[in-house]
Scaffold this motif. Structure first.
Motif, short mmCIF file in Angstrom:
data_model
loop_
_atom_site.label_atom_id
_atom_site.label_comp_id
_atom_site.label_asym_id
_atom_site.label_seq_id
_atom_site.Cartn_x
_atom_site.Cartn_y
_atom_site.Cartn_z
N THR A 150 5.49 7.03 1.04
CA THR A 150 4.97 6.83 2.33
C THR A 150 4.45 5.34 1.61
OG1 THR A 150 3.72 6.09 3.64
CG2 THR A 150 6.17 7.55 4.00
N ALA A 151 5.52 4.42 0.64
CA ALA A 151 5.09 2.65 0.05
C ALA A 151 5.45 1.24 1.07
CB ALA A 151 6.02 2.57 -0.88
N GLU A 152 5.01 0.84 1.21
CA GLU A 152 4.68 -0.25 2.90
C GLU A 152 4.36 -1.28 2.02
OE1 GLU A 152 2.70 -1.38 7.03
OE2 GLU A 152 1.74 1.23 6.16
N ILE B 84 4.79 -5.92 2.44
CA ILE B 84 4.45 -7.05 3.16
C ILE B 84 4.85 -7.45 4.27
CG2 ILE B 84 2.15 -7.91 1.77
CD1 ILE B 84 4.96 -9.69 0.84
N ASN B 85 6.37 -7.11 4.69
CA ASN B 85 7.23 -6.87 5.52
C ASN B 85 7.57 -6.13 6.21
OD1 ASN B 85 7.49 -9.59 4.10
ND2 ASN B 85 9.14 -9.87 4.01
N GLY B 86 6.21 -4.74 5.92
CA GLY B 86 6.85 -3.83 7.38
C GLY B 86 7.75 -3.25 6.97
N THR B 87 8.67 -3.38 5.35
CA THR B 87 9.39 -2.11 5.09
C THR B 87 8.85 -1.00 4.49
OG1 THR B 87 10.74 -3.80 3.99
CG2 THR B 87 11.34 -2.09 3.34
N ILE B 88 9.01 0.31 4.67
CA ILE B 88 8.68 1.71 4.59
C ILE B 88 9.65 2.50 3.86
CG2 ILE B 88 7.61 3.47 5.34
CD1 ILE B 88 6.05 2.01 8.00
N LEU B 89 9.57 2.38 2.41
CA LEU B 89 10.23 3.28 2.39
C LEU B 89 9.65 5.38 1.43
CD1 LEU B 89 11.02 0.92 -0.76
CD2 LEU B 89 12.16 1.53 1.26
N SER B 90 10.26 5.93 1.61
CA SER B 90 9.32 7.56 1.23
C SER B 90 10.18 8.15 0.02
CB SER B 90 9.48 7.49 2.80
OG SER B 90 10.90 8.40 2.55
N ALA B 91 9.10 9.00 -0.48
CA ALA B 91 9.92 10.32 -1.03
C ALA B 91 8.92 11.31 -0.91
CB ALA B 91 9.79 9.63 -2.22
N GLU B 92 9.80 12.71 -0.60
CA GLU B 92 8.82 14.34 -0.72
C GLU B 92 9.10 15.22 -1.53
OE1 GLU B 92 9.83 15.59 3.18
OE2 GLU B 92 12.24 14.83 3.15
N ARG C 126 0.90 -1.57 -0.25
CA ARG C 126 -0.64 -0.03 0.06
C ARG C 126 1.06 1.49 -0.22
NH1 ARG C 126 -2.29 -0.99 5.90
NH2 ARG C 126 -0.72 -0.27 6.94
N ILE C 127 0.54 2.59 -0.36
CA ILE C 127 0.88 3.28 -0.09
C ILE C 127 -0.19 4.84 0.29
CG2 ILE C 127 1.31 5.47 -1.97
CD1 ILE C 127 2.04 3.58 -4.05
N ARG C 128 0.39 5.12 1.51
CA ARG C 128 0.44 6.74 1.83
C ARG C 128 1.06 7.68 1.98
NH1 ARG C 128 -2.69 3.37 2.06
NH2 ARG C 128 -4.01 2.22 3.08
N GLY C 129 -0.09 8.40 2.28
CA GLY C 129 0.86 9.85 1.89
C GLY C 129 0.18 11.03 2.28
N ILE D 294 -4.96 3.24 -2.27
CA ILE D 294 -3.54 4.22 -1.92
C ILE D 294 -4.04 5.40 -1.50
CG2 ILE D 294 -2.53 6.38 -3.74
CD1 ILE D 294 -1.94 4.66 -5.92
N TYR D 295 -4.23 5.71 -0.06
CA TYR D 295 -4.41 6.68 0.18
C TYR D 295 -3.70 7.52 1.15
CZ TYR D 295 -8.79 9.05 3.34
OH TYR D 295 -9.40 9.85 4.07
N ILE D 296 -4.18 8.81 0.12
CA ILE D 296 -2.55 10.60 0.46
C ILE D 296 -4.22 11.10 1.47
CG2 ILE D 296 -1.27 11.93 -0.44
CD1 ILE D 296 -1.58 10.28 -2.68
N TYR D 297 -3.40 11.80 2.41
CA TYR D 297 -4.07 12.31 3.75
C TYR D 297 -3.94 13.82 3.17
CZ TYR D 297 -4.77 8.25 6.43
OH TYR D 297 -5.16 7.44 7.13
N THR D 298 -5.11 14.96 3.17
CA THR D 298 -4.60 16.49 3.17
C THR D 298 -4.66 16.52 4.19
OG1 THR D 298 -7.73 16.63 2.25
CG2 THR D 298 -6.26 16.46 0.84
#
Length: 373
Positions: free
Chosen positions: A246-248, A250-258, A190-193, A223-227
């Motif tokens: 952030t992309a998460e 299944i093993n709990g790794t979290i990668l981010s960009a901004e 999943r992707i959150r942001g 994908i869910y991006i909060y405002t």
């Protein structure tokens, strides 16, 4: 004379934070000479001076000597003390600059750290508070640093040049860290942001979200991006907007960009659509680089592995950033520890860019300032 022999000597202003943090943890004094000695405006910058004051606040009994021009710094570390503190960060760098180092030090304090930092929360140089909250906190938990008191809370947002943001960072203390085996990042689920806007139209955030989704929806549905639109006092002193994704896995790794918009009065105006799309592309780039820790937190992961118990820790990382490479050299100087580095080609891993498997045996660091009860 014995004390002098242990003292490490460096020249130049690069990697000042790394050196001070490792010096504090290892207890080895340090001398840095020729800080911007040849420039028209020599010596320490205001954000570095502010960082040194912060280190002085969280420790007890540190000795810091700076010569008149500010080109030489002598630092003899004291004990990490912690407690409830406040610090006004220099607005020329964001709070992330200070927070990155606090994340390294906080677990080893005598008293749990609870600190309010004021300044710029999101800029274009340092990792923002949002990214550190999304990626560094889960990483600390992997090493056994968790509990209800581990949090980063954004009370106010502040954009450059004037800042005006405020965050709360709290972290429990640990006697020892557990070793980790973290070699399979897993598939992305999943992707959150967060798309934030301060002192500009709230519509900006929605425009960023739509343009980012136009790219990311091709890859996965969740994908869910909060405002996040802050009003009034909590929106700081300067206008701006930006996005953190952030992309998460299944093993709990979290990668981010901004990405963040240009500061008021500097550079061309950025369209929210462009910013959203570019941020989505950056996230895909980070996913391609892969590894179990994203590129902003490589050095934090390596430090926590170094300070673990006398046991083997393994972490798979994407390509090492220049900052991380220098960090490895510093770890060798301060803790006499060497990592075993194996490169994994994309063929072996079936995905993304080249990876490196970092293996080390922890130094068995125990929190000296934490008494055993």
């Amino acid at each position: 004379a014995a004390g002098e022999a242990q003292c490490l000597s460096y020249a130049g202003c690069n990697f000042l934070r790394q050196r001070l943090v490792l010096s504090t943890l290892s207890g080895r004094p340090l001398k840095i000479r020729k800080i911007r000695a040849k420039e028209e405006d020599p010596g320490l910058r205001d954000f570095e001076a502010s960082f040194i004051r912060l280190i002085d606040k969280v420790t007890n009994g540190s000795r810091i000597e700076i010569n008149q021009t500010g080109t030489t710094l002598y630092y003899q570390p004291g004990l990490l003390y912690g407690g409830s503190l406040e610090h006004d960060c220099s607005p020329s760098r964001s709070i992330g600059y200070y927070l990155e180092s606090l994340l390294c030090l906080a677990p080893f304090m005598k008293h749990p750290l609870k600190i309010v930092l004021r300044g710029v929360t999101n800029d274009q140089v340092d990792p923002s508070v949002d990214v550190l909250k999304a990626t560094a906190l889960p990483l600390l938990k992997k090493f056994g640093i968790d509990g209800e008191s581990l949090e980063i809370k954004i009370n106010r947002r502040g954009m450059p040049p004037k800042g005006g943001g405020e965050i709360l960072f709290a972290c429990p203390v640990r006697k020892v860290l557990q070793p980790v085996q973290f070699t399979d990042p897993g598939k992305i689920k999943r992707i959150r942001g967060t798309a934030y806007s301060v002192r500009v139209s709230p519509q900006m955030a929605n425009r960023m979200v739509e343009s980012a989704r136009s790219i990311l929806n091709k890859f996965l549905p969740d994908i869910y991006i909060y405002t996040d639109h802050m009003k009034g006092v909590s929106s700081g002193k300067s206008p701006g907007f930006g996005m953190c994704l952030t992309a998460e896995t299944i093993n709990g790794t979290i990668l981010s960009a901004e990405l963040a918009s240009n500061p008021q009065g500097q550079g061309a105006a950025v369209l929210p659509e462009e910013l959203g799309q570019n941020c989505a592309k950056l996230l895909l780039e980070e996913v391609y680089r892969g590894g179990c820790v994203d590129s902003t937190n490589q050095s934090l992961a390596l430090l926590l592995m170094t300070l673990g118990q006398r046991d083997v820790s393994k972490v798979l990382l994407g390509p090492l950033s220049p900052y991380t490479i220098e960090f490895l050299r510093h770890l060798r100087s301060f803790f006499q520890i060497m990592f075993k580095i194996e490169t994994k080609t994309p063929e072996e891993e079936h995905m993304g860019g080249e990876k490196v498997l970092m293996t080390c045996v922890g130094v068995g660091f125990s929190n000296l300032s934490k008494t055993i009860r």
